[in-house]
Design a protein around this motif. Sequence first.
Motif, PDB file in Angstrom:
ATOM      1  N   GLY A 462       0.814  -1.206   0.000  1.00 52.51           N
ATOM      2  CA  GLY A 462       0.000   0.000   0.000  1.00 52.51           C
ATOM      3  C   GLY A 462       0.847   1.255   0.000  1.00 52.51           C
ATOM      4  O   GLY A 462       2.056   1.222  -0.278  1.00 52.51           O
ATOM      5  N   SER A 463       0.228   2.375   0.328  1.00 57.17           N
ATOM      6  CA  SER A 463       0.934   3.661   0.290  1.00 57.17           C
ATOM      7  C   SER A 463       0.767   4.464   1.577  1.00 57.17           C
ATOM      8  O   SER A 463       1.212   5.606   1.650  1.00 57.17           O
ATOM      9  N   LYS A 464       0.146   3.868   2.578  1.00 52.97           N
ATOM     10  CA  LYS A 464      -0.149   4.593   3.808  1.00 52.97           C
ATOM     11  C   LYS A 464       1.010   4.526   4.807  1.00 52.97           C
ATOM     12  O   LYS A 464       1.760   3.555   4.859  1.00 52.97           O
ATOM     13  N   THR A 465       1.125   5.570   5.619  1.00 51.95           N
ATOM     14  CA  THR A 465       2.012   5.573   6.779  1.00 51.95           C
ATOM     15  C   THR A 465       1.163   5.902   8.002  1.00 51.95           C
ATOM     16  O   THR A 465       0.408   6.882   7.995  1.00 51.95           O
ATOM     17  N   TYR A 466       1.274   5.080   9.033  1.00 53.01           N
ATOM     18  CA  TYR A 466       0.470   5.259  10.234  1.00 53.01           C
ATOM     19  C   TYR A 466       1.357   5.683  11.409  1.00 53.01           C
ATOM     20  O   TYR A 466       2.577   5.491  11.407  1.00 53.01           O
ATOM     21  N   LYS A 467       0.704   6.235  12.401  1.00 50.37           N
ATOM     22  CA  LYS A 467       1.421   6.642  13.611  1.00 50.37           C
ATOM     23  C   LYS A 467       0.541   6.336  14.816  1.00 50.37           C
ATOM     24  O   LYS A 467      -0.631   6.735  14.857  1.00 50.37           O
ATOM     25  N   LEU A 468       1.110   5.624  15.776  1.00 52.53           N
ATOM     26  CA  LEU A 468       0.397   5.322  17.016  1.00 52.53           C
ATOM     27  C   LEU A 468       0.982   6.206  18.114  1.00 52.53           C
ATOM     28  O   LEU A 468       2.186   6.163  18.391  1.00 52.53           O
ATOM     29  N   VAL A 469       0.141   7.006  18.735  1.00 50.60           N
ATOM     30  CA  VAL A 469       0.584   7.989  19.730  1.00 50.60           C
ATOM     31  C   VAL A 469       0.206   7.516  21.127  1.00 50.60           C
ATOM     32  O   VAL A 469      -0.969   7.288  21.426  1.00 50.60           O
ATOM     33  N   TYR A 470       1.232   7.388  21.985  1.00 54.46           N
ATOM     34  CA  TYR A 470       1.014   6.953  23.363  1.00 54.46           C
ATOM     35  C   TYR A 470       0.893   8.123  24.338  1.00 54.46           C
ATOM     36  O   TYR A 470       0.173   8.052  25.327  1.00 54.46           O
ATOM     37  N   ARG A 471       1.646   9.193  24.057  1.00 52.62           N
ATOM     38  CA  ARG A 471       1.653  10.335  24.963  1.00 52.62           C
ATOM     39  C   ARG A 471       1.588  11.628  24.145  1.00 52.62           C
ATOM     40  O   ARG A 471       2.172  11.725  23.069  1.00 52.62           O
ATOM     41  N   MET A 472       0.858  12.600  24.693  1.00 48.46           N
ATOM     42  CA  MET A 472       0.703  13.892  24.033  1.00 48.46           C
ATOM     43  C   MET A 472       1.233  15.003  24.947  1.00 48.46           C
ATOM     44  O   MET A 472       1.125  14.913  26.169  1.00 48.46           O
ATOM     45  N   PRO A 473       1.798  16.057  24.367  1.00 43.61           N
ATOM     46  CA  PRO A 473       2.251  17.182  25.195  1.00 43.61           C
ATOM     47  C   PRO A 473       1.111  17.758  26.016  1.00 43.61           C
ATOM     48  O   PRO A 473      -0.049  17.754  25.579  1.00 43.61           O
ATOM     49  N   ASP A 474       1.451  18.243  27.186  1.00 47.83           N
ATOM     50  CA  ASP A 474       0.449  18.839  28.069  1.00 47.83           C
ATOM     51  C   ASP A 474       0.288  20.311  27.682  1.00 47.83           C
ATOM     52  O   ASP A 474       0.802  21.209  28.344  1.00 47.83           O
ATOM     53  N   TYR A 475      -0.459  20.544  26.600  1.00 50.68           N
ATOM     54  CA  TYR A 475      -0.601  21.893  26.060  1.00 50.68           C
ATOM     55  C   TYR A 475      -1.437  22.789  26.974  1.00 50.68           C
ATOM     56  O   TYR A 475      -2.290  22.315  27.735  1.00 50.68           O
ATOM     57  N   LEU A 476      -1.188  24.079  26.860  1.00 47.23           N
ATOM     58  CA  LEU A 476      -2.022  25.059  27.550  1.00 47.23           C
ATOM     59  C   LEU A 476      -3.440  24.953  27.013  1.00 47.23           C
ATOM     60  O   LEU A 476      -3.635  24.681  25.814  1.00 47.23           O
ATOM     61  N   PRO A 477      -4.443  25.147  27.829  1.00 39.89           N
ATOM     62  CA  PRO A 477      -5.836  24.985  27.389  1.00 39.89           C
ATOM     63  C   PRO A 477      -6.144  25.794  26.128  1.00 39.89           C
ATOM     64  O   PRO A 477      -5.817  26.984  26.043  1.00 39.89           O
ATOM     65  N   GLY A 478      -6.744  25.113  25.154  1.00 37.24           N
ATOM     66  CA  GLY A 478      -7.160  25.774  23.929  1.00 37.24           C
ATOM     67  C   GLY A 478      -6.045  26.087  22.956  1.00 37.24           C
ATOM     68  O   GLY A 478      -6.256  26.794  21.969  1.00 37.24           O
ATOM     69  N   THR A 479      -4.830  25.563  23.214  1.00 35.84           N
ATOM     70  CA  THR A 479      -3.698  25.842  22.332  1.00 35.84           C
ATOM     71  C   THR A 479      -2.975  24.554  21.969  1.00 35.84           C
ATOM     72  O   THR A 479      -3.268  23.482  22.499  1.00 35.84           O
ATOM     73  N   ASN A 480      -1.997  24.681  21.079  1.00 37.17           N
ATOM     74  CA  ASN A 480      -1.079  23.595  20.764  1.00 37.17           C
ATOM     75  C   ASN A 480       0.329  23.998  21.177  1.00 37.17           C
ATOM     76  O   ASN A 480       1.318  23.709  20.486  1.00 37.17           O
ATOM     77  N   ARG A 481       0.425  24.671  22.327  1.00 42.80           N
ATOM     78  CA  ARG A 481       1.702  25.176  22.812  1.00 42.80           C
ATOM     79  C   ARG A 481       1.811  24.992  24.316  1.00 42.80           C
ATOM     80  O   ARG A 481       0.824  24.837  25.021  1.00 42.80           O
TER      81      ARG A 481
END
Length: 572
Positions: A462-481
């Motif tokens: 196939g042609s797909k690339t997948y990503k499994l995410v275990y942990r996410m950054p603890d962003y400030l509320p309502g942001t990606n920072r």
Amino acid sequence: MTNIYYVIIILFASCLHHIRCADNAPRPNIVFLIADDLGYGDIGCYGNTTLRTPNIDKLAQEGAKMTQHLTTASMCTPSRAALMTGRYGIRSGMAPTGTVRVCVFGASTCGLPSSEVTLAEMAKEAGYNTAVIGKWHLGLHEERYGDFKKHPLNQGFDRFYGLPGTNIKDFGDEGERIFLDLRPSLNKQLITLWLCIIVPLAFLFKAKFVSLLVVIIVLLLWSIPLLSVYWIVDNMKLLNSMLYRDRLIVEQPIRLPGLTHRLAQEAVEFMEESVMQGKPFFLYLAWIHTHTYLATAKEFEGKSKHGRYGDAVEELDWGVGRILEALDRLNVENNTLVYFTSDNGGHVEEKGLNGKVDGGYNGILLGGKGHGGVDGGIRVPGIVRWPGHIPKNTITDEPTSLMDFYNIVGVTTGTTQPINITLDGKNILPLLNGSTTISPHEFLFHYCGNEVHAVRYRPRTGSKTYKLVYRMPDYLPGTNRCDFFCGCHSARVLEKPLLLDMTSDPGERSPLPSSYPGYIDIIEAITGAVANHKSSIVPVESQFTARNLIWRPHWQDCCNFPTCSCTDPKYV
């Protein structure tokens, strides 16, 4: 029968001739151009329409552009260590274990262990002239001051001109302090700690429960370490702003305006000398741009549409152009492999005292420098030009890694790669020249510190690339920072890992539902790969323990003591 013998002899002679010609074929020069904190969306060929990067864009037109090029870490020291060794940092002790994720002081033991075999050591073994120009940030000393075991000259390089550490905002004259960005209330905390012991001590003395001698002893024991921390925080420029030529300091503090011009000049001179000697060369040119403190030569100040960050990007592009121009002038352009990349993504939280953004732009990618496994911190520009070997205007969307260039150096120089060690990089030349269309990486593990926060999976069909995410950054509320950096150990552990289709969703906005076709099979494949990967890790000492990171005053370098001030005489 006689004619048959003649034919055999001619064929045998022809084979010998071809073997001899192959042996005498000129080996390619190798030029690594690595930016510092350059964002995925900061240059024209990756979609930027407001910054001028004609030289980098031209490089992409004349070679291959990798759209899914990945670092092993979203911070510079561990990322550069993996580039140098072709291995995940966890294997060499270059995976941070705590809050600090870079080597902070030159006067410490933190750095790439001398036992590792670097790209430069492979090239040197093959008879190449080798040089590192610019930022090193992988240590100086290992066991004692002056052993230089982690210095570039002991890691395979013949020449070094640059910074042993990194360029930080303290190097400017605006009063900025990197530690106060990390912990804005640090000074108040130090004062509070001091008062917590001094006030009770004063009452005890007044009530005659303790003598004056006890007060003095306790005061000294409590004040000296706190004052030392305060002094270090306020004097990072004195401790780290220095420029080396080989093992000697030639400038302290560094004159940042115009430094890009000097780095380019040193690189050009190295290439010229190598060509005159008739020897192939390996050049690792690690620009200081676009890490703060942002300072450019006068001709670039105020010329971009994006303040001093944009000025730095455009000066960086000028520096790349200077190198490409020299290759052309020296008539080695067609026999030189040029690789351009960045050590991690743009720092989206970076701001100056005036509040203006001093960090990079990562396009549609989520997050940025320091954010762990999200692509904004680990997906970077990646361009390779090698005329006659890589077709022009090649674009590959397959997953590739900075670690892969360890293998490329081995293949192009004809060097036998080290045995009895695990290499994680792959030979991606067949992918870049069109011999294959699928990445040799079935799995890539995205570390934050010493933990796997996400895993990339490229199935063999196939042609797909997948990503499994275990942990996410603890962003400030309502942001990606985050405030300034996103911590690894403070990242949120997801109750249920998120599966993403990185081919159609590079911004990581739409996790796949469990009803997605093949969902269970994908999860199981990744889970098994993680288990196999972890079982392959042989524990080694971390370079990021407090013992290795701490500043050692008796190891501190200083030119013209006690002023600690000098100017490179070559560029007065």
